[in-house]
Design a protein around this motif. Structure first.
Motif, mmCIF file in Angstrom:
data_model
loop_
_atom_site.group_PDB
_atom_site.id
_atom_site.type_symbol
_atom_site.label_atom_id
_atom_site.label_comp_id
_atom_site.label_asym_id
_atom_site.label_seq_id
_atom_site.Cartn_x
_atom_site.Cartn_y
_atom_site.Cartn_z
ATOM 1 N N GLY A 201 0.811 -1.232 -0.017
ATOM 2 C CA GLY A 201 -0.026 -0.040 0.022
ATOM 3 C C GLY A 201 0.892 1.444 -0.013
ATOM 4 O O GLY A 201 0.372 2.339 0.179
ATOM 5 N N GLY A 202 2.267 1.059 -0.103
ATOM 6 C CA GLY A 202 3.010 2.455 -0.090
ATOM 7 C C GLY A 202 3.003 3.130 1.281
ATOM 8 O O GLY A 202 3.605 4.319 1.361
ATOM 9 N N ALA A 203 2.768 2.365 2.126
ATOM 10 C CA ALA A 203 2.844 3.274 3.783
ATOM 11 C C ALA A 203 4.305 3.764 3.844
ATOM 12 O O ALA A 203 4.502 4.949 4.256
ATOM 13 C CB ALA A 203 2.649 2.180 4.741
ATOM 14 N N LEU A 204 5.333 2.966 3.778
ATOM 15 C CA LEU A 204 6.736 3.394 3.892
ATOM 16 C C LEU A 204 7.142 4.602 2.939
ATOM 17 O O LEU A 204 7.649 5.559 3.312
ATOM 18 C CB LEU A 204 7.845 2.479 3.555
ATOM 19 C CG LEU A 204 9.480 2.527 3.922
ATOM 20 C CD1 LEU A 204 9.467 3.374 5.267
ATOM 21 C CD2 LEU A 204 10.202 1.487 3.727
ATOM 22 N N ARG A 205 6.741 4.633 1.863
ATOM 23 C CA ARG A 205 6.805 5.607 0.814
ATOM 24 C C ARG A 205 6.270 6.857 1.239
ATOM 25 O O ARG A 205 6.532 8.153 0.888
ATOM 26 C CB ARG A 205 6.616 5.326 -0.445
ATOM 27 C CG ARG A 205 6.672 6.263 -1.736
ATOM 28 C CD ARG A 205 6.176 5.808 -3.011
ATOM 29 N NE ARG A 205 4.689 5.763 -2.685
ATOM 30 C CZ ARG A 205 3.836 4.822 -3.784
ATOM 31 N NH1 ARG A 205 4.373 4.511 -4.768
ATOM 32 N NH2 ARG A 205 2.585 4.636 -3.156
#
Length: 257
Positions: A201-205
């Motif tokens: 889900g792209g949380a780190l980005r």
């Protein structure tokens, strides 16, 4: 007048090569002189864009559809791959990068059998049987690179099933190195830390707090980016690393040392 020498085709299959780390790996290995065959599951447009980028680098590229969780589909995928190779006038691939994956997290107590099976099917069963299916067309002296995760080493709540699957891939890699050694095929496992992509889900980005947490736990003081990973895979495929096999190579910036 000297005749121009054309580099031989050494195609490498990269699963999940239409986005994220897989895309970066595909482009970087093309920059290092390899032809590339990427797989994608649903996003054909993104896959075609990667193929375009690689061909603009002067290497051959193609994209084939594959669901790595569906072992029953591997026969048809293998046939499509062989047909693709035949169009290039060759019969073998040089390397296989088992990169395709998904990020599903849940506390151990709440992890359903459905989530568990999906993770294991993609991250372990798919890797095992796709490699087995393609083994006859991997050239002598070829390369296998499996992609794991630092979450197989570090325990982060919510990733019990994912981490266990990746730990199993690391063990599998050592067995591949041992059993394929007589064919001079190397097998190594690349272990990224937290990398800024759309994975999970792209949380780190996309979420500053998540990014800051990973950075705070990393010796080099930041989260990873795809360009930290792709060149390392390209190196493992290269002649300079022909004597490296059965190794777990973590590329995490020193996460939770």
């Amino acid at each position: 007048m000297t005749e121009e020498r054309v580099a031989p085709s050494r195609p490498v299959v990269v699963t999940g090569g239409s986005r994220g780390l897989g895309r970066n790996v595909a482009v970087n290995i093309a920059k290092n002189g390899f032809d590339v065959i990427i797989t994608y599951q649903t996003n054909e447009a993104a896959a075609k864009q990667v193929v375009k980028e690689i061909t603009e680098l002067g290497r051959k590229a193609s994209a084939l559809k594959l669901d790595t969780s569906d072992v029953a589909s591997f026969d048809s995928f293998s046939a499509s791959l062989r047909a693709d190779l035949a169009q290039r006038g060759i019969e073998h691939i040089f390397g296989l990068v088992n990169n395709a994956g998904i990020g599903l997290d849940a506390p151990f107590a709440d992890t359903s059998e459905e989530v568990f099976d999906r993770l294991l099917n993609i991250h372990l069963k798919g890797v095992f049987f796709l490699t087995q299916k393609l083994l006859p067309i991997i050239s002598e002296g070829g390369r296998i690179v499996n992609v794991s995760s630092a979450l197989a080493r570090v325990s982060l709540p919510g990733y019990a099933a994912y981490g266990a699957a990746k730990a199993a891939v690391e063990t599998l890699t050592r067995y591949l190195a041992k059993e394929l050694g007589p064919r001079k095929i190397t097998a190594n496992v690349l272990v990224p830390g937290g990398v800024e992509t759309d994975f999970g889900g792209g949380a780190l980005r996309d979420i500053p707090e998540v990014n800051a947490f990973i950075a705070s736990q990393t010796a080099l003081g930041r989260a990873g980016v795809p360009d930290d990973i792709g060149p390392v895979v390209a190196a493992l495929l290269s002649d300079s690393h022909r004597w490296v096999t059965g190794q777990r190579i973590e590329v995490s910036g020193g996460w939770q040392l």
